[in-house]
Write an enzyme that holds these catalytic residues in place. Sequence first.
Site, PDB file in Angstrom:
ATOM      1  CB  CYS A 264       3.094  -5.827  -1.587  1.00 56.84           C
ATOM      2  SG  CYS A 264       2.987  -4.405  -0.484  1.00 56.84           S
TER       3      CYS A 264
ATOM      4  CD  GLU B 247       1.757   2.378  -0.307  1.00 60.54           C
ATOM      5  OE1 GLU B 247       1.349   1.653   0.608  1.00 60.54           O
ATOM      6  OE2 GLU B 247       2.055   1.944  -1.431  1.00 60.54           O
TER       7      GLU B 247
END
Lengths: 645, 645
Positions: A407, A314
Amino acid sequence: MPRTRSDLPATGPVRLGPDSRAALRPAAVGIDTGFWQARRASNAHVSIPQGPALLEAAGNLHNLRLAAGTAAGEFQGAYPFVDTDVYKWLEAAAWQLAQASDGDQAPDDDLAAEVGRIVALVAGAQQPDGYLNTWFQLVKGGERYKDLRWGHELYCAGHLIQAALAHHRATGSGELLDVARKFADHIDSVFGPPGSGKPIDGIDGHPEVETALVELYRETGERRYLDLAAYFVDRYGHGLLGGEAYCQDRIPLREATNVEGHAVRQLYLLAAAADLATETGDTELRTAAERLWHAMTTTKTHLTGGLGAHHEEEDFGDPYELPNERAYCETCAAIASIQWSWRMALLTGEARYSDLIERTLFNGFLAGVSLDGERWLYVNPLQVRDGHTDPGGDQSARRTRWFRCACCPPNVMRLLASLEHYLASSDDNGLQIHQYVSGRYASDQAVIRSETDYPWHGTIALTVEETPAEPWTLSLRIPQWCREFRVRCGQETYEGPAADGWLRLERTWSPGDQVVLELSLEPRLTAADPRVDAVRGCVAIERGPLVYCLEGVDHPGGGLDDIVVDTTRPLAVKHRPDLLGGVTTVVAAGSRRHLPDTGWWPYAPVDESPDSPQQDGEPVELTAVPYYAWANREDGSMRVWLPTS
Amino acid sequence: MPRTRSDLPATGPVRLGPDSRAALRPAAVGIDTGFWQARRASNAHVSIPQGPALLEAAGNLHNLRLAAGTAAGEFQGAYPFVDTDVYKWLEAAAWQLAQASDGDQAPDDDLAAEVGRIVALVAGAQQPDGYLNTWFQLVKGGERYKDLRWGHELYCAGHLIQAALAHHRATGSGELLDVARKFADHIDSVFGPPGSGKPIDGIDGHPEVETALVELYRETGERRYLDLAAYFVDRYGHGLLGGEAYCQDRIPLREATNVEGHAVRQLYLLAAAADLATETGDTELRTAAERLWHAMTTTKTHLTGGLGAHHEEEDFGDPYELPNERAYCETCAAIASIQWSWRMALLTGEARYSDLIERTLFNGFLAGVSLDGERWLYVNPLQVRDGHTDPGGDQSARRTRWFRCACCPPNVMRLLASLEHYLASSDDNGLQIHQYVSGRYASDQAVIRSETDYPWHGTIALTVEETPAEPWTLSLRIPQWCREFRVRCGQETYEGPAADGWLRLERTWSPGDQVVLELSLEPRLTAADPRVDAVRGCVAIERGPLVYCLEGVDHPGGGLDDIVVDTTRPLAVKHRPDLLGGVTTVVAAGSRRHLPDTGWWPYAPVDESPDSPQQDGEPVELTAVPYYAWANREDGSMRVWLPTS
């Protein structure tokens, strides 16, 4: 009934401390109609109310009950940071309560009750000395701070603190703030530099607690929270976590020349650096943050404001490595970018930070939630090909009801619910409008009413509602993308350009005075720096702050991968109230390639390549829709960047 | 002393069964000088001899001793498939022993002793019922076949069988083959379809055992190994592993329209499909393999022959998704592609399969090992940018001494050591030369001597050494990349084109007859299908079978990311015996952009973009080196695809 200045929510995620070096202070804003009101309504009436049931189904609330000893069973969830889904939802709900307290009371009571119930669950799960993390309490047998690289214990504390601050500011209740302070005090008793007498010299693999601690300092006035944040920020980059860029541990911020590693981690850390520079006057940290922001925007930012180039880790890619189909552009990274840029805007007073915020809000951020508020994107690609095989899961290019690593959804909720805190500022000389919404902007003494159908139309009509007798300056941000604008202020007219991004109107104002800003929204074709290899030979369609895209659903009969845009023909604008909740589309001329069969090998000597397919292609009318609205009809193909040949 | 036909190693990784439907049979080849001999020398004298020490250091051999009960300690390594590093090394060493048995005996004895020692370790680790996997025996308490998705137990068995077959063929010893058969029999007693009475209806998350079982059938004549392979191949795609594309479980091969999922898994499975079609005459499976090969080459193959577009999951991307800097192109996938294509070449007799083998051998495969044979690449990107921040580890763009997941190095070793098995074939009508090397090619009755400096020079001089009295056909593959060729055969001359890739010379041959093939090696600029977005507006430099690249080390003073190639100027060829072990470089005209500072945002309306930088750029002479030789000097930047503006 018109609201007065004092009705507007005055404090948000960024308050400034008593010694702040910020150029600007956050100003109050109320959004009541228009584009963002619609998106916030979906947040208030769908996304946030559905949160508790989703957190129950995923086991997050169950874990809190387990930790409190009020339920039996197994820990649910795969990550040590699942508590933060609850904290971010609580923060969102608290900001929403702050909104609702001015209006209709009916939905408020339900939400307030849910918030109260969940705050009690959080409080019940806390250990006597202040520690709170259900994963380590339940799965790791109470082991603490042994796996700082991956444990997320301080990261979780940060989100707890932010939720508590929102809850306190929205409701006046100290219940959650007491929990958060107790945890912060515990952390402060454990972590400190060598020689401090604290048992651990360490940092969390995921920065987040730092901004929260600065804000806790601002709320409580307790300097030690600020000092703890400063200690943490400066310990990154010294190998305490093994030296990986992923964890922001390869190089100290003060020495770094570009953003790197896991995008959200980098951006939360930089938001904290901006906070610290604001509160402590640390000019080296400010310079580093300015340098890294510039490096990020010039070399590592997608057109949508999206950040992060790799699915693996990421993380940010190399300079100018900005892929389309594998753009990661995590929704949380867009949010973190907005949070960092807002702190930079306040610190420096410079308009470019709010330029990036605008671009990110309307594109990279807003694409993260569906129009109905029920489905989410964790990654936000700029291209989905014809024939895409989607792996599903969190990193899917298809909207998803909830994630294993959830998230992003509550992060979107908290930003939408607190959006008004990022839109305007004031200083001793007046009011600065950073983002244009329909509603009211208020400095300490003045209130401005704003009416606009932005971003669909470029006219923003501002009316002075309250004003001091003394002259003051109304500053309007002229967006970086805007090539032509006009401001009428009484009998006077101003036209561009605005060199530093601000048009400043210094006046003695009277109630009823009108200012009309007109931003030209001519659609445009945009090209990239030639070093952005992924989009060479392509253009994107933009209009105002909106990035547009083509979707397969609007182009039946052959998909998108053979579409070529004709850059010599004008773009047309078509308002479509029926489409995607009401959008303005941009219509372009293009063609569809018909490539000859060249056998089994797709590479050939240049002189044997097929003739320019544009000349042979079948003419096609291209309908571009705003990127934020993509993937709300079917799971098809999509492209932001369009080949020109 | 010239070797006779019978000296040449006659059987390799692909033998055909008695009922084979293959159009062609593998033919014997001996490589004695030239390009590949040099690469094989480094394999024989550096890579393979260093293997045991590396396997000792990484703990692989220790694990075998632990399982045998002859050592104490902890299991070493992070994966359930670490045994395969040993098996692949054994296979490589066995093929090497087969080479060496014709020549100098000195190094042989050492290697043979090492092989004997390690074969004994493997045999000692096997459990009484035939099961063998040190991870499950030592770490999982003897638990078996409970985690087929990730356990790799059958995958390990496959590599054991392949090592055993090589060992048996090279040395005549049955010691390792007995171990392998015992494991294969155990698997055959456990796995089978519903109703078979076998306890488990299942497949391995990583296909590999299937080709090994087919070859075990060929070696032993035991049909049940073939049946077991056929059963496994057909059980993929039915959800036994959860239905993921990653594990080849989303769709059965017979229905699939393109390659997908983890590249190596897909390619090993397809190699097995080709084997089964060859042995059983399953035309549906053959059609599926042909269809998927065509789909792969037209839409998912990099110019280098590299396969796999994503770091995440090591998998194929969508059609035409062929990134450069994030090309995965695992070295093992190149090897698997060669193995599959060779089976297709034998099955169908079509030249295009060997076209892809050639391209892959010289580029995507060979880049995986350094020129000195000591350092490796697991992933093989087509671009490394200026300012690249490398994460290190297995997926690094920098050559590495060994990997945590060390699948690739011994896989390279075994392919180089058995390379001669992939180069030529025969049928009842004669001999087909698929790849050009210096050495000897032999069908059952004929022997051809070949002298060539290919790929540096395009002349291949063939001399008949042995021949039957009856007429037969010598078939020469005319490479797909070759636009001009000439063959002189006695007084006759043939010139292109060769429509189906084969030039067939039917003659009554006599010893001493000469055939000289001349392939034009004019360097060329290559463009891609316009749907390959990643290389739009770019060309690559190629010469013969070699893909070229620019390296930063050859272009000091500004890096590669601002380099533009001038396609209007001719390419020049420069032989450089001093460089990279002796290579032919290609020199092109280009320029280096000097871009104006455009502020903090790298995107701008098309009409405000900087003028064509090519006109303003500083002229630069571009030196291209063969891609296989990159990263042998410094850890710098590299590009295969070069912008044309």
